[in-house]
Write an enzyme that holds these catalytic residues in place. Structure first.
Site, PDB file in Angstrom:
ATOM      1  N   GLU A 249       0.135  -2.768  -0.260  1.00 16.65           N
ATOM      2  CA  GLU A 249      -0.044  -2.400   1.144  1.00 16.65           C
ATOM      3  C   GLU A 249      -1.226  -3.121   1.791  1.00 16.65           C
ATOM      4  O   GLU A 249      -1.326  -3.183   3.016  1.00 16.65           O
ATOM      5  CB  GLU A 249      -0.197  -0.875   1.256  1.00 16.65           C
ATOM      6  CG  GLU A 249       0.018  -0.376   2.674  1.00 16.65           C
ATOM      7  CD  GLU A 249       0.009   1.135   2.798  1.00 16.65           C
ATOM      8  OE1 GLU A 249       0.375   1.838   1.829  1.00 16.65           O
ATOM      9  OE2 GLU A 249      -0.368   1.622   3.885  1.00 16.65           O
TER      10      GLU A 249
ATOM     11  N   ARG B  36      12.043   4.379  11.272  1.00 15.03           N
ATOM     12  CA  ARG B  36      10.970   5.355  11.428  1.00 15.03           C
ATOM     13  C   ARG B  36      10.330   5.343  12.803  1.00 15.03           C
ATOM     14  O   ARG B  36       9.998   6.380  13.358  1.00 15.03           O
ATOM     15  CB  ARG B  36       9.903   5.109  10.360  1.00 15.03           C
ATOM     16  CG  ARG B  36      10.408   5.512   9.012  1.00 15.03           C
ATOM     17  CD  ARG B  36       9.421   5.224   7.928  1.00 15.03           C
ATOM     18  NE  ARG B  36       9.889   5.853   6.684  1.00 15.03           N
ATOM     19  CZ  ARG B  36       9.302   5.691   5.515  1.00 15.03           C
ATOM     20  NH1 ARG B  36       8.229   4.928   5.409  1.00 15.03           N
ATOM     21  NH2 ARG B  36       9.776   6.292   4.448  1.00 15.03           N
TER      22      ARG B  36
HETATM   23  C1  FAD Z   1       2.555  10.349   0.925  1.00 22.10           C
HETATM   24  C2  FAD Z   1       3.209   8.998   0.849  1.00 22.10           C
HETATM   25  C3  FAD Z   1       4.551   8.911   0.480  1.00 22.10           C
HETATM   26  C4  FAD Z   1       5.148   7.659   0.372  1.00 22.10           C
HETATM   27  N1  FAD Z   1       6.444   7.589  -0.073  1.00 22.10           N
HETATM   28  C5  FAD Z   1       6.991   6.376  -0.313  1.00 22.10           C
HETATM   29  C6  FAD Z   1       8.255   6.274  -0.960  1.00 22.10           C
HETATM   30  O1  FAD Z   1       8.862   7.278  -1.354  1.00 22.10           O
HETATM   31  N2  FAD Z   1       8.761   5.017  -1.183  1.00 22.10           N
HETATM   32  C7  FAD Z   1       8.088   3.888  -0.814  1.00 22.10           C
HETATM   33  O2  FAD Z   1       8.606   2.786  -1.039  1.00 22.10           O
HETATM   34  N3  FAD Z   1       6.872   3.964  -0.209  1.00 22.10           N
HETATM   35  C8  FAD Z   1       6.310   5.170   0.036  1.00 22.10           C
HETATM   36  N4  FAD Z   1       5.041   5.244   0.579  1.00 22.10           N
HETATM   37  C9  FAD Z   1       4.283   4.015   0.761  1.00 22.10           C
HETATM   38  C10 FAD Z   1       3.722   3.555  -0.582  1.00 22.10           C
HETATM   39  O3  FAD Z   1       3.486   4.663  -1.402  1.00 22.10           O
HETATM   40  C11 FAD Z   1       2.418   2.795  -0.445  1.00 22.10           C
HETATM   41  O4  FAD Z   1       2.576   1.760   0.467  1.00 22.10           O
HETATM   42  C12 FAD Z   1       2.013   2.266  -1.821  1.00 22.10           C
HETATM   43  O5  FAD Z   1       1.730   3.347  -2.689  1.00 22.10           O
HETATM   44  C13 FAD Z   1       0.836   1.330  -1.777  1.00 22.10           C
HETATM   45  O6  FAD Z   1       0.575   0.913  -3.102  1.00 22.10           O
HETATM   46  P1  FAD Z   1      -0.639  -0.037  -3.394  1.00 22.10           P
HETATM   47  O7  FAD Z   1      -0.619  -0.296  -4.866  1.00 22.10           O
HETATM   48  O8  FAD Z   1      -0.615  -1.185  -2.492  1.00 22.10           O
HETATM   49  O9  FAD Z   1      -1.902   0.831  -2.968  1.00 22.10           O
HETATM   50  P2  FAD Z   1      -2.382   2.291  -3.440  1.00 22.10           P
HETATM   51  O10 FAD Z   1      -1.374   2.973  -4.266  1.00 22.10           O
HETATM   52  O11 FAD Z   1      -2.893   3.007  -2.253  1.00 22.10           O
HETATM   53  O12 FAD Z   1      -3.579   1.929  -4.419  1.00 22.10           O
HETATM   54  C14 FAD Z   1      -4.718   1.287  -3.944  1.00 22.10           C
HETATM   55  C15 FAD Z   1      -5.898   1.772  -4.754  1.00 22.10           C
HETATM   56  O13 FAD Z   1      -7.022   0.954  -4.506  1.00 22.10           O
HETATM   57  C16 FAD Z   1      -8.162   1.777  -4.473  1.00 22.10           C
HETATM   58  N5  FAD Z   1      -9.225   1.073  -3.727  1.00 22.10           N
HETATM   59  C17 FAD Z   1      -9.302   0.878  -2.393  1.00 22.10           C
HETATM   60  N6  FAD Z   1     -10.442   0.217  -2.090  1.00 22.10           N
HETATM   61  C18 FAD Z   1     -11.089  -0.013  -3.262  1.00 22.10           C
HETATM   62  C19 FAD Z   1     -12.326  -0.627  -3.600  1.00 22.10           C
HETATM   63  N7  FAD Z   1     -13.143  -1.115  -2.660  1.00 22.10           N
HETATM   64  N8  FAD Z   1     -12.684  -0.681  -4.909  1.00 22.10           N
HETATM   65  C20 FAD Z   1     -11.876  -0.151  -5.876  1.00 22.10           C
HETATM   66  N9  FAD Z   1     -10.709   0.451  -5.601  1.00 22.10           N
HETATM   67  C21 FAD Z   1     -10.312   0.530  -4.309  1.00 22.10           C
HETATM   68  C22 FAD Z   1      -7.694   3.030  -3.797  1.00 22.10           C
HETATM   69  O14 FAD Z   1      -8.548   4.115  -4.068  1.00 22.10           O
HETATM   70  C23 FAD Z   1      -6.300   3.198  -4.391  1.00 22.10           C
HETATM   71  O15 FAD Z   1      -6.317   3.997  -5.540  1.00 22.10           O
HETATM   72  C24 FAD Z   1       4.429   6.497   0.689  1.00 22.10           C
HETATM   73  C25 FAD Z   1       3.095   6.589   1.076  1.00 22.10           C
HETATM   74  C26 FAD Z   1       2.480   7.830   1.143  1.00 22.10           C
HETATM   75  C27 FAD Z   1       1.042   7.912   1.536  1.00 22.10           C
END
Ligand code: FAD
EC number: 1.3.2.-
Lengths: 506, 117
Positions: free
Chosen positions: A473, A333
């Protein structure tokens, strides 16, 4: 940060839509406090913050390992974070579909591909741990009811086809089934609940959190503060910070509010900041990835991103000034985003390059219909019409297409060294579909340091902070300089599952 | 059904009248709710209505049926959408006193002709 600054900042980014809430979201009062004499409002067994892949997988796994009282807290009004708007692309080695398609792959190969894109600073132990357990995570989604396209894709930087994609071409095809599964298992899911700081015992271990219940994202001080005790510990699954303009500009001043972003509005990073305040080790914060498949013709990830990801292997990306290719369309990327940002007109203004694909091939992906229908992609019957529409010099473009079609035939690309395996037999010929490309801020490689037990290391003692786990993440350093596409879903889920397993053993 | 109960309640309570200040309000809400701020603002007048407030009268399954799209675009149904199903709180897309863009416009160029922006 003073109030005055906040207002100035607010005016500066006024009209930036979702971003406008972000600069104001910095909580002035959030700090950890001592559990000494605390009046607990509630007590739970397993406390998970964040409802994306990492949080959902952690909740399901904790329940499977015997936890009876699991709670997910989410600050937004809706569940799923970035995961719910993600592309639904899921990489795993040694899968049933690879066997079916005759693709030879292994944990070692997947790790090697990721180490190469990590440019020497990725965390091999973590990458290996994730690759080893990726199929278990895939299985968890299948058990919950996720459905996948019946073919694999080969994404940029991957040496073989190893990526599944949900039939809805979106992470919601995973988060929705996992969320329903959580509820079926009796996991308590709370929205509008914002984590606001840790509560610590005398030894500095995490024993609970402060939470704002009834929180409204556009009203930073809203909600009622409650103190919740976590018997087994806290799993931080709060995601990245790509929507926090101050933070991303502190790392990379070029990532101003004007640069597009694919993330959900809640990706503002305060969960990560609180862990730093506690002593967690910050890793690779400046490595913020831009997505080279995004379109300037729609917001966020939209429809074009998945369209381009699917089509890059059998398409050509053209600089509109020269009419020529300017990159390996399936390089990692960072390589591609940097190359695209160099596509400029004679005055140096951005001139988004175009991706040209034979309609015969592009129409295999469901997003092609959407891209055309919603006017973010175009169809042409001839090169002449295409060149005229995008003001590309015709003769060099024709020559480039003829040359590239030779590479398709010989299966070798002397121009940019593209791996032509997936382009076999797929010549660039009319009719064409075309989209415009321009990178958007997409993913934070940086975050808190964890080990393969999802424990968060203390920067002063070098030991894990007791009672604290992190997954997804919000963690940093795993992927190094450039994460390969489709490698976040397995990482988030495997580390969420790992956090739950370790916590339930402790 | 629910709607009649609410109306009856309002009549019995005698409409609590509001200061003269005119605020933007949908016509069909004027008829049913009139000037009783609290019938929506169940968390205090200075706060947003709760996520349950609109559901006193509106039924999400009925709404989802009303805004259903063709099979091909079925997940663009705002009341039963791909990302959040039927769970997205109303105020993410609707503002009563101030027009609002639907949340999907963050990333998509969909047109919802009847949506007030
Ligand atoms: C548009 C897009 C497309 C993508 N496509 C891909 C793909 O196809 N394949 C792939 O492998 N990766 C992809 N990625 C990357 C991947 O989706 C993300 O890295 C992943 O979703 C992160 O997951 P997570 O559970 O760590 O965090 P998230 O799914 O972001 O969830 C974290 C949650 O914590 C909540 N939060 C934050 N702070 C607080 C707080 N203080 N109190 C309470 N809640 C809080 C947030 O509101 C959020 O809902 C993509 C990312 C994006 C943005």
């Amino acid at each position: 940060m003073s109030n005055k600054d906040l207002l100035g900042r607010r005016n500066f980014i006024k009209g930036m839509g979702a971003a406008a809430g972000v600069a104001m979201a910095a909580p002035a009062l959030a700090v950890s406090e001592s559990a000494n004499g605390v009046k607990w409002d509630k007590e739970v067994e397993v406390l998970i913050i964040g409802s994306g892949f990492a949080g959902l997988a952690a909740a399901i796994e904790a329940t499977r390992k015997g936890a009876k009282d699991v709670h997910i807290f989410e600050k937004m009004s809706y569940f799923g974070g970035n995961s719910a708007i993600n592309g639904g692309l899921f990489a795993a080695p040694d899968t049933p579909m690879q066997k079916q398609e005759g693709v030879k792959d292994s944990v070692d190969t997947m790790v090697a591909d990721q180490l190469a894109a990590g440019r020497g600073i990725a965390d091999e132990a973590l990458l290996r741990h994730v690759a080893e357990h990726a199929v278990e995570a895939l299985q968890m989604t299948l058990d919950a009811g996720s459905e996948y396209h019946p073919y694999l894709q080969q994404l940029g930087g991957h040496s073989v086809a190893r990526t599944y994609q949900t039939t809805v071409s979106c992470g919601a095809g995973i988060t929705q089934p996992l969320l329903q599964e959580c509820r079926k298992l009796g996991v308590h899911t709370h929205n509008r609940a914002k984590f606001d700081g840790f509560i610590l015992d005398e030894k500095g271990g995490v024993v609970g959190v402060k939470m704002r219940e009834g929180y409204y994202f556009d009203k930073p001080e809203s909600g009622e503060l409650v103190r919740i005790k976590a018997r087994r510990g806290v799993i931080m699954a709060t995601g990245g910070f790509a929507q926090n303009i101050n933070m991303r500009m502190a790392q990379d001043p070029t990532l101003t509010a004007e640069v597009g972003c694919t993330n959900a509005p809640g990706a503002t990073g305060e969960g990560m900041f609180e862990m730093f305040r506690l002593g967690a080790v910050p890793v690779h914060l400046a490595h913020i990835q831009s997505g080279p498949w995004a379109s300037p013709d729609e917001g966020g990830f939209g429809y074009v991103s998945n369209y381009s990801i699917y089509n890059f292997p059998h398409s050509i990306a053209i600089d509109r000034l020269t009419g020529k290719r300017f990159m390996n369309e399936i390089a990692d990327r960072k390589t591609r985003a940097d190359a695209e940002l160099n596509c400029r007109d004679a005055q140096g203004n951005a001139l988004p390059p175009i991706l040209i694909t034979s309609y015969e091939d592009s129409k295999q992906h469901p997003n092609t219909k959407k891209v055309l229908k919603y006017n973010v992609g175009w169809k042409f019957d001839s090169i002449d019409a295409l060149a005229k529409h995008f003001e590309v010099p015709l003769a060099p473009l024709k020559k480039q297409i003829a040359e590239y079609n030779e590479y398709v035939k010989t299966q070798s690309d002397p121009q940019f060294g593209k791996n032509m395996t997936e382009a076999k037999g797929k010549f660039i010929q009319a009719p064409f579909t075309v989209v415009r490309l321009w990178p958007k801020v997409h993913y934070c490689q940086g975050g808190v340091q964890i080990n393969t037990k999802a424990e968060v290391k203390d920067s002063l003692t070098g030991k894990p902070i007791s009672g604290l786990y992190a997954a997804g993440e919000v963690c940093g350093g795993i992927h190094g300089v450039s994460r390969l596409g489709s490698c976040s879903i397995p990482e988030c889920m495997v580390m969420g599952m790992t956090a739950a397993r370790i916590m339930m053993q402790a | 059904m629910k709607m009649y109960k609410l109306m009856l309640g309002l009549v019995l309570a005698g409409l609590v009248s509001l200061s003269a200040q005119a605020i933007e309000q949908r016509d069909y809400h004027k008829d049913v709710i009139g000037k009783d701020c609290k019938s929506c603002h169940d968390q205090g007048v200075k706060n947003y209505p709760s996520d349950q407030a609109c559901l006193q009268c509106h039924d999400v399954d009925e709404l989802a049926e009303e805004t259903a799209r063709s099979e091909e675009d079925k997940w663009q149904n705002p009341h039963n959408n791909l990302h959040y199903g039927k769970e997205l709180p109303c105020i993410e897309c609707h503002g009563e006193h101030k027009a609002k863009k639907p949340i999907c416009s963050n990333c998509h160029t969909f047109k919802y002709d009847k949506h007030k922006e």
